[in-house]
Design a protein around this motif. Sequence first.
Motif, mmCIF file in Angstrom:
data_model
loop_
_atom_site.group_PDB
_atom_site.id
_atom_site.type_symbol
_atom_site.label_atom_id
_atom_site.label_comp_id
_atom_site.label_asym_id
_atom_site.label_seq_id
_atom_site.Cartn_x
_atom_site.Cartn_y
_atom_site.Cartn_z
ATOM 1 N N SER A 60 -4.831 5.775 6.618
ATOM 2 C CA SER A 60 -4.263 5.038 5.483
ATOM 3 C C SER A 60 -4.475 5.809 4.182
ATOM 4 O O SER A 60 -3.659 5.731 3.264
ATOM 5 N N GLY A 61 -5.553 6.587 4.127
ATOM 6 C CA GLY A 61 -5.793 7.418 2.944
ATOM 7 C C GLY A 61 -4.715 8.485 2.784
ATOM 8 O O GLY A 61 -4.287 8.787 1.664
ATOM 9 N N ALA A 160 -1.654 -1.687 6.190
ATOM 10 C CA ALA A 160 -0.621 -2.690 6.503
ATOM 11 C C ALA A 160 0.752 -2.016 6.570
ATOM 12 O O ALA A 160 1.596 -2.397 7.384
ATOM 13 N N LEU A 161 0.950 -0.989 5.735
ATOM 14 C CA LEU A 161 2.230 -0.258 5.771
ATOM 15 C C LEU A 161 2.359 0.558 7.055
ATOM 16 O O LEU A 161 3.462 0.731 7.576
ATOM 17 N N ARG A 163 1.152 -0.414 9.860
ATOM 18 C CA ARG A 163 1.485 -1.414 10.901
ATOM 19 C C ARG A 163 2.916 -1.932 10.738
ATOM 20 O O ARG A 163 3.588 -2.223 11.708
ATOM 21 N N ASN A 164 3.349 -2.063 9.486
ATOM 22 C CA ASN A 164 4.693 -2.595 9.180
ATOM 23 C C ASN A 164 5.451 -1.623 8.292
ATOM 24 O O ASN A 164 5.604 -1.858 7.091
ATOM 25 N N PRO A 165 5.951 -0.520 8.854
ATOM 26 C CA PRO A 165 6.608 0.497 8.018
ATOM 27 C C PRO A 165 7.835 -0.040 7.277
ATOM 28 O O PRO A 165 8.243 0.536 6.272
ATOM 29 N N GLY A 166 8.369 -1.157 7.739
ATOM 30 C CA GLY A 166 9.522 -1.770 7.062
ATOM 31 C C GLY A 166 9.218 -2.143 5.624
ATOM 32 O O GLY A 166 10.135 -2.286 4.803
ATOM 33 N N ASN A 167 7.938 -2.303 5.285
ATOM 34 C CA ASN A 167 7.576 -2.656 3.900
ATOM 35 C C ASN A 167 7.398 -1.438 2.995
ATOM 36 O O ASN A 167 7.136 -1.597 1.795
ATOM 37 N N LYS A 168 7.550 -0.228 3.560
ATOM 38 C CA LYS A 168 7.312 0.968 2.731
ATOM 39 C C LYS A 168 8.235 1.042 1.507
ATOM 40 O O LYS A 168 7.775 1.400 0.420
ATOM 41 N N PRO A 169 9.528 0.699 1.645
ATOM 42 C CA PRO A 169 10.375 0.748 0.439
ATOM 43 C C PRO A 169 9.887 -0.211 -0.653
ATOM 44 O O PRO A 169 9.994 0.089 -1.845
ATOM 45 N N LEU A 170 9.331 -1.367 -0.244
ATOM 46 C CA LEU A 170 8.813 -2.315 -1.237
ATOM 47 C C LEU A 170 7.596 -1.716 -1.946
ATOM 48 O O LEU A 170 7.432 -1.846 -3.163
#
Length: 186
Positions: A60-61, A160-161, A163-170
């Motif tokens: 994550s770092g 969390a990103l 785990r859920n790469p779909g939130n990366k644009p947010l």
Amino acid sequence: MYSSLEEVRNDCLKCERCALCSTRNNLVFGEGVPDAKIMFVGEGPGEQEDLQGRPFVGRSGRLLDYYLDAFDLDRTKNVYIANIVKCRPPQNRDPRPDEEDACIHWLREQTRVINPKIIVCLGRIAATKLISPDFKVTVQHGEFFKKGRFLMMGTFHPAALLRNPGNKPLAYEDFIALREKIKEVL
Ligand code: URA
């Protein structure tokens, strides 16, 4: 009252305020520029951080560094990175409220000495502790809140990103909002 980050670190390294001290390999104090105007706060060390004594050095770092780099932010140049708890909770469980309460003293002293203008909370644990107990990352990410002398914003935790790469644009949009805020207030 501390007058330098080194003094805070020296005392913090001896901390036995909660039971996490008995399972740590290393206390993870934080790292970055001692007079940074922007501070990032995560929840607590994971396995790699505990082994190396440095914040956000695992997977994550690497993702955090990628976002920082995209916005000309860098832990060696212009930001400081710390956590709510300085010692790794076993099996990476969430820190317990009593552990957060025991440890928050150190983050307070760090912020007092560093005196950043903007604090970015990485994930729910930091945002609920520092911004508001009912903070919802999925709803309030990217919004700035005035808390005392700091401007605070919560965004997705890099883990969390992963785990859920779909939130990366947010998350990327949150960093754009951060860049605009930096232009406005720094
Ligand atoms: N996750 C965190 O919240 N902090 C770290 O330092 C590493 C991973």
